[in-house]
Motif scaffolding. Structure first.
Motif, PDB file in Angstrom:
ATOM      1  N   ALA A  48       0.867  -1.202   0.083  1.00 14.08           N
ATOM      2  CA  ALA A  48       0.024   0.015  -0.152  1.00 14.08           C
ATOM      3  C   ALA A  48       0.911   1.156  -0.175  1.00 14.08           C
ATOM      4  CB  ALA A  48      -1.043  -0.083   1.216  1.00 14.08           C
ATOM      5  N   LEU A  49       2.084   1.076   0.307  1.00 10.07           N
ATOM      6  CA  LEU A  49       3.131   2.261   0.227  1.00 10.07           C
ATOM      7  C   LEU A  49       3.519   2.874  -1.159  1.00 10.07           C
ATOM      8  CD1 LEU A  49       5.473   1.145   3.062  1.00 10.07           C
ATOM      9  CD2 LEU A  49       3.775   2.652   3.267  1.00 10.07           C
ATOM     10  N   GLY A  50       3.025   2.030  -1.797  1.00  8.00           N
ATOM     11  CA  GLY A  50       3.488   2.302  -3.403  1.00  8.00           C
ATOM     12  C   GLY A  50       4.096   1.222  -4.227  1.00  8.00           C
ATOM     13  N   PRO A  51       4.585   1.401  -5.450  1.00  9.28           N
ATOM     14  CA  PRO A  51       4.940   0.349  -6.076  1.00  9.28           C
ATOM     15  C   PRO A  51       6.608   0.053  -5.690  1.00  9.28           C
ATOM     16  CG  PRO A  51       5.138   2.168  -7.656  1.00  9.28           C
ATOM     17  CD  PRO A  51       4.735   2.557  -6.122  1.00  9.28           C
ATOM     18  N   TYR A  52       6.684  -0.221  -4.607  1.00 10.57           N
ATOM     19  CA  TYR A  52       8.226  -0.319  -4.297  1.00 10.57           C
ATOM     20  C   TYR A  52       8.813  -1.529  -3.649  1.00 10.57           C
ATOM     21  CZ  TYR A  52       7.854   4.758  -4.440  1.00 10.57           C
ATOM     22  OH  TYR A  52       7.596   6.014  -4.835  1.00 10.57           O
ATOM     23  N   VAL A  53       7.780  -2.411  -3.207  1.00 10.58           N
ATOM     24  CA  VAL A  53       8.223  -3.753  -2.327  1.00 10.58           C
ATOM     25  C   VAL A  53       8.268  -4.760  -3.451  1.00 10.58           C
ATOM     26  CG1 VAL A  53       5.805  -4.598  -2.053  1.00 10.58           C
ATOM     27  CG2 VAL A  53       7.643  -5.219  -0.580  1.00 10.58           C
ATOM     28  N   ARG A  54       9.271  -5.467  -3.398  1.00 10.84           N
ATOM     29  CA  ARG A  54       9.605  -6.720  -4.356  1.00 10.84           C
ATOM     30  C   ARG A  54       9.568  -7.934  -3.764  1.00 10.84           C
ATOM     31  NH1 ARG A  54       8.750  -3.115  -7.803  1.00 10.84           N
ATOM     32  NH2 ARG A  54      10.456  -1.755  -8.312  1.00 10.84           N
ATOM     33  N   GLU A  55       8.342  -8.354  -3.992  1.00  5.76           N
ATOM     34  CA  GLU A  55       7.811  -9.495  -3.090  1.00  5.76           C
ATOM     35  C   GLU A  55       8.646 -10.737  -3.128  1.00  5.76           C
ATOM     36  OE1 GLU A  55       3.543 -10.492  -2.885  1.00  5.76           O
ATOM     37  OE2 GLU A  55       2.906  -8.345  -3.514  1.00  5.76           O
ATOM     38  N   LEU A  56       9.209 -10.952  -4.484  1.00  5.75           N
ATOM     39  CA  LEU A  56       9.814 -11.938  -4.825  1.00  5.75           C
ATOM     40  C   LEU A  56      11.173 -12.214  -3.987  1.00  5.75           C
ATOM     41  CD1 LEU A  56       9.354 -12.608  -8.590  1.00  5.75           C
ATOM     42  CD2 LEU A  56       8.083 -13.743  -6.653  1.00  5.75           C
ATOM     43  N   LYS A  57      11.538 -11.100  -3.663  1.00  5.87           N
ATOM     44  CA  LYS A  57      12.977 -10.952  -2.791  1.00  5.87           C
ATOM     45  C   LYS A  57      12.647 -10.893  -1.154  1.00  5.87           C
ATOM     46  CE  LYS A  57      16.102  -8.490  -6.017  1.00  5.87           C
ATOM     47  NZ  LYS A  57      16.995  -7.793  -6.136  1.00  5.87           N
ATOM     48  N   CYS A  58      11.591 -10.704  -0.703  1.00  3.28           N
ATOM     49  CA  CYS A  58      11.142 -10.855   0.577  1.00  3.28           C
ATOM     50  C   CYS A  58      11.011 -12.235   1.013  1.00  3.28           C
ATOM     51  CB  CYS A  58       9.658 -10.094   0.773  1.00  3.28           C
ATOM     52  SG  CYS A  58       9.562  -8.351   0.218  1.00  3.28           S
ATOM     53  N   PHE A  77       8.693   8.437   0.369  1.00  3.73           N
ATOM     54  CA  PHE A  77       8.689   6.974   0.592  1.00  3.73           C
ATOM     55  C   PHE A  77       8.936   6.641   2.104  1.00  3.73           C
ATOM     56  CE2 PHE A  77      10.469   2.732   1.565  1.00  3.73           C
ATOM     57  CZ  PHE A  77       9.286   1.908   1.377  1.00  3.73           C
ATOM     58  N   HIS A  78      10.067   7.100   2.786  1.00  3.78           N
ATOM     59  CA  HIS A  78      10.543   6.911   4.090  1.00  3.78           C
ATOM     60  C   HIS A  78       9.333   7.644   5.168  1.00  3.78           C
ATOM     61  CE1 HIS A  78      13.180   6.147   7.200  1.00  3.78           C
ATOM     62  NE2 HIS A  78      12.711   7.269   7.941  1.00  3.78           N
ATOM     63  N   LYS A  79       8.706   8.502   4.657  1.00  5.82           N
ATOM     64  CA  LYS A  79       7.514   9.235   5.733  1.00  5.82           C
ATOM     65  C   LYS A  79       6.554   8.083   5.577  1.00  5.82           C
ATOM     66  CE  LYS A  79       4.593  12.887   6.771  1.00  5.82           C
ATOM     67  NZ  LYS A  79       3.777  12.007   7.528  1.00  5.82           N
ATOM     68  N   ARG A  80       5.854   7.656   4.477  1.00  2.13           N
ATOM     69  CA  ARG A  80       5.020   6.845   4.128  1.00  2.13           C
ATOM     70  C   ARG A  80       5.373   5.271   5.187  1.00  2.13           C
ATOM     71  NH1 ARG A  80       4.907   8.366  -1.065  1.00  2.13           N
ATOM     72  NH2 ARG A  80       5.654   6.440  -1.739  1.00  2.13           N
ATOM     73  N   LEU A  81       6.499   5.122   5.081  1.00  2.00           N
ATOM     74  CA  LEU A  81       6.988   3.762   5.726  1.00  2.00           C
ATOM     75  C   LEU A  81       6.808   3.774   7.343  1.00  2.00           C
ATOM     76  CD1 LEU A  81       8.255   0.931   5.813  1.00  2.00           C
ATOM     77  CD2 LEU A  81      10.439   1.922   5.575  1.00  2.00           C
ATOM     78  N   VAL A  82       7.380   5.166   7.823  1.00  2.00           N
ATOM     79  CA  VAL A  82       7.494   5.545   9.167  1.00  2.00           C
ATOM     80  C   VAL A  82       6.030   5.540   9.508  1.00  2.00           C
ATOM     81  CG1 VAL A  82       7.680   7.279  10.768  1.00  2.00           C
ATOM     82  CG2 VAL A  82       9.669   6.586   9.160  1.00  2.00           C
ATOM     83  N   ASP A  83       5.032   6.045   9.043  1.00  2.00           N
ATOM     84  CA  ASP A  83       3.587   6.198   9.399  1.00  2.00           C
ATOM     85  C   ASP A  83       3.119   4.685   9.445  1.00  2.00           C
ATOM     86  OD1 ASP A  83       3.904   9.120   9.309  1.00  2.00           O
ATOM     87  OD2 ASP A  83       2.694   9.312   7.577  1.00  2.00           O
ATOM     88  N   SER A  84       3.459   3.931   8.406  1.00  2.99           N
ATOM     89  CA  SER A  84       2.747   2.617   8.491  1.00  2.99           C
ATOM     90  C   SER A  84       3.420   1.947   9.711  1.00  2.99           C
ATOM     91  CB  SER A  84       3.236   1.881   7.053  1.00  2.99           C
ATOM     92  OG  SER A  84       2.562   0.697   7.098  1.00  2.99           O
ATOM     93  N   CYS A  85       4.588   2.011   9.924  1.00  5.12           N
ATOM     94  CA  CYS A  85       5.216   1.230  11.099  1.00  5.12           C
ATOM     95  C   CYS A  85       4.634   1.820  12.309  1.00  5.12           C
ATOM     96  CB  CYS A  85       6.678   1.277  11.067  1.00  5.12           C
ATOM     97  SG  CYS A  85       7.439   0.339   9.771  1.00  5.12           S
ATOM     98  N   GLU A  86       4.264   2.896  12.502  1.00  6.05           N
ATOM     99  CA  GLU A  86       3.855   3.510  13.769  1.00  6.05           C
ATOM    100  C   GLU A  86       2.361   3.149  14.107  1.00  6.05           C
ATOM    101  OE1 GLU A  86       4.296   8.045  13.331  1.00  6.05           O
ATOM    102  OE2 GLU A  86       6.300   7.832  13.948  1.00  6.05           O
ATOM    103  N   THR A  87       1.527   3.057  12.826  1.00  4.46           N
ATOM    104  CA  THR A  87       0.001   2.436  12.907  1.00  4.46           C
ATOM    105  C   THR A  87       0.090   0.971  13.511  1.00  4.46           C
ATOM    106  OG1 THR A  87      -0.414   3.959  10.887  1.00  4.46           O
ATOM    107  CG2 THR A  87      -1.815   2.075  11.746  1.00  4.46           C
ATOM    108  N   LEU A  88       1.336   0.333  12.981  1.00  3.16           N
ATOM    109  CA  LEU A  88       1.316  -1.072  13.211  1.00  3.16           C
ATOM    110  C   LEU A  88       2.011  -1.123  14.823  1.00  3.16           C
ATOM    111  CD1 LEU A  88       2.358  -2.722  10.357  1.00  3.16           C
ATOM    112  CD2 LEU A  88      -0.053  -2.960  11.241  1.00  3.16           C
TER     113      LEU A  88
END
Length: 133
Positions: A18-28, A103-114
């Protein structure tokens, strides 16, 4: 110590997607997540499959009640591999930094929510002071 059981790989992948087209699922993998951004095309004159890009990539590794992160900037080459390097053109670096900061701001916000921590790795500190506000 690891993340609570309710934070499965699939749940985190859904959140990170949901953060954008950045996560590479095959490498996770369990406890490890990989993100990247192809910010600037080096030359649009070459065939699309042979293009190289300047950008950034991020590795998140599970630790305690959150993640340790490591950002790098560099070149995504013709073989589809990232190579760390300094970005020489000021305009390219500014564009890359802008995308990384957003991106970093969205990542921080997402982690804070969790209610998860997000800690820079020792190797990210120098980049963090230059790029991450």
């Amino acid at each position: 110590m690891t993340l609570p059981a309710s934070y499965s790989k699939n749940r985190l992948l859904k959140r990170f997607s949901a953060l954008g087209p950045y996560v590479r699922e095959l490498k996770c993998q369990n406890g490890y997540f990989f993100f990247d951004c192809l910010a600037v095309c080096v030359s649009a004159k070459v065939a699309p499959e042979k293009r190289e890009f300047l950008g950034w990539w991020l590795e998140l590794e599970e630790q305690d009640q959150g993640f340790v992160y490591h950002y790098q900037i560099g070149l995504f080459d013709k073989q589809g591999e990232w190579n760390a390097m300094n970005i020489k053109k000021k305009a390219d670096l500014e564009h890359l930094e802008s995308m990384l900061q957003a991106f970093h701001k969205r990542l921080v916000d997402s982690c804070e929510t969790l209610k998860l921590t997000l800690i820079p790795s020792k190797n990210t500190v120098a980049l963090q002071t230059q790029v991450i506000a």
